[in-house]
Design an enzyme around this catalytic site. Structure first.
Site, PDB file in Angstrom:
ATOM      1  N   CYS A  11      -8.559  -3.844  -5.343  1.00 25.68           N
ATOM      2  CA  CYS A  11      -7.561  -4.735  -4.759  1.00 25.68           C
ATOM      3  C   CYS A  11      -7.281  -5.867  -5.739  1.00 25.68           C
ATOM      4  CB  CYS A  11      -8.113  -5.284  -3.447  1.00 25.68           C
ATOM      5  SG  CYS A  11      -7.015  -6.406  -2.584  1.00 25.68           S
ATOM      6  N   HIS A  17      -3.939   0.721   3.071  1.00 29.35           N
ATOM      7  CA  HIS A  17      -4.562  -0.437   2.412  1.00 29.35           C
ATOM      8  C   HIS A  17      -3.660  -1.666   2.544  1.00 29.35           C
ATOM      9  CE1 HIS A  17      -6.941  -2.245  -1.072  1.00 29.35           C
ATOM     10  NE2 HIS A  17      -5.887  -3.041  -0.999  1.00 29.35           N
ATOM     11  N   GLU A  18      -2.371  -1.479   2.273  1.00 34.20           N
ATOM     12  CA  GLU A  18      -1.441  -2.621   2.327  1.00 34.20           C
ATOM     13  C   GLU A  18      -1.199  -3.087   3.763  1.00 34.20           C
ATOM     14  OE1 GLU A  18      -0.973  -4.231  -0.340  1.00 34.20           O
ATOM     15  OE2 GLU A  18      -1.830  -2.614  -1.526  1.00 34.20           O
ATOM     16  N   HIS A  23      -3.841  -5.359   5.013  1.00 36.52           N
ATOM     17  CA  HIS A  23      -3.701  -6.765   4.598  1.00 36.52           C
ATOM     18  C   HIS A  23      -2.902  -7.569   5.627  1.00 36.52           C
ATOM     19  CE1 HIS A  23      -5.635  -7.109   0.751  1.00 36.52           C
ATOM     20  NE2 HIS A  23      -4.937  -6.114   0.210  1.00 36.52           N
TER      21      HIS A  23
END
Length: 183
Positions: free
Chosen positions: A110, A153-154, A157
């Site tokens: 990341c 993953h994004e 966030h």
């Protein structure tokens, strides 16, 4: 132009908070932010530009990584078959996912994490997401394999979740049940 100094690191509150929905149509400022985020990803993957500006290579970037708690993500990469995924997305949401899991055998990294974190990150093997693109058009994507992992993953966030929050604390290299490794 977004540089590494603009990306917040572990411990910053925006990485642990859930981000706010973005009103549609998006503002010119939000559109510019998504364009800048995409530009950063493209620059970070260009060896010459990355070296010139000391950029770490990235395939995705979420607004919270810039300290902006809005549901905006940028994705730019080619999958293992050479298919290009290049999106600036507003309010992306996973609307369905497989029970089957997958994980990257190399682990995940990341731009907001400056240390190696070892271990497998279990993800859904297949997801369907809905979002709005940078031009205000509805987008529906069915993803599997590496692209599915990048998008999850994004989107994490946007919900204040870091990739390492998914790693088995007792056995970081435990193979997730019902999972497929992605090389």
């Amino acid at each position: 132009m977004i540089l590494m100094k603009d990306i917040v690191r572990e411990g910053h509150p925006s990485l642990k908070n859930a981000s706010a929905e973005v009103s549609l149509p998006i503002s010119e400022e939000e559109k510019r932010l998504l364009e800048d985020m995409l530009e950063f990803l493209k620059n970070s993957q260009d060896d010459e530009t990355a070296a010139k500006y000391d950029l770490r290579a990235g395939v995705g970037l979420a607004a919270p990584q810039l300290g902006i708690e809005k549901r905006l993500i940028a994705i730019h990469f080619e999958d293992f078959n050479g298919k290009l995924y290049s999106y600036g997305l507003v309010n992306p949401k996973i609307i369905s996912h497989s029970v089957e899991k997958s994980y990257l055998t190399s682990g995940e990294g990341c731009l907001s994490v400056d240390r190696p974190v070892e271990g497998y990150v279990p993800r859904h093997a297949r997801i369907t997401i809905k979002a709005t693109d940078i031009e205000g058009n509805p987008v529906k994507l069915r993803l599997k394999g590496y692209p599915s992992i990048v998008f999850q993953h994004e989107i994490d966030h946007l919900n204040g979740i870091m990739f390492y929050d998914h790693i088995n604390k007792d056995n970081p290299f435990a193979v997730p049940d019902n999972s497929t490794p992605i090389e």
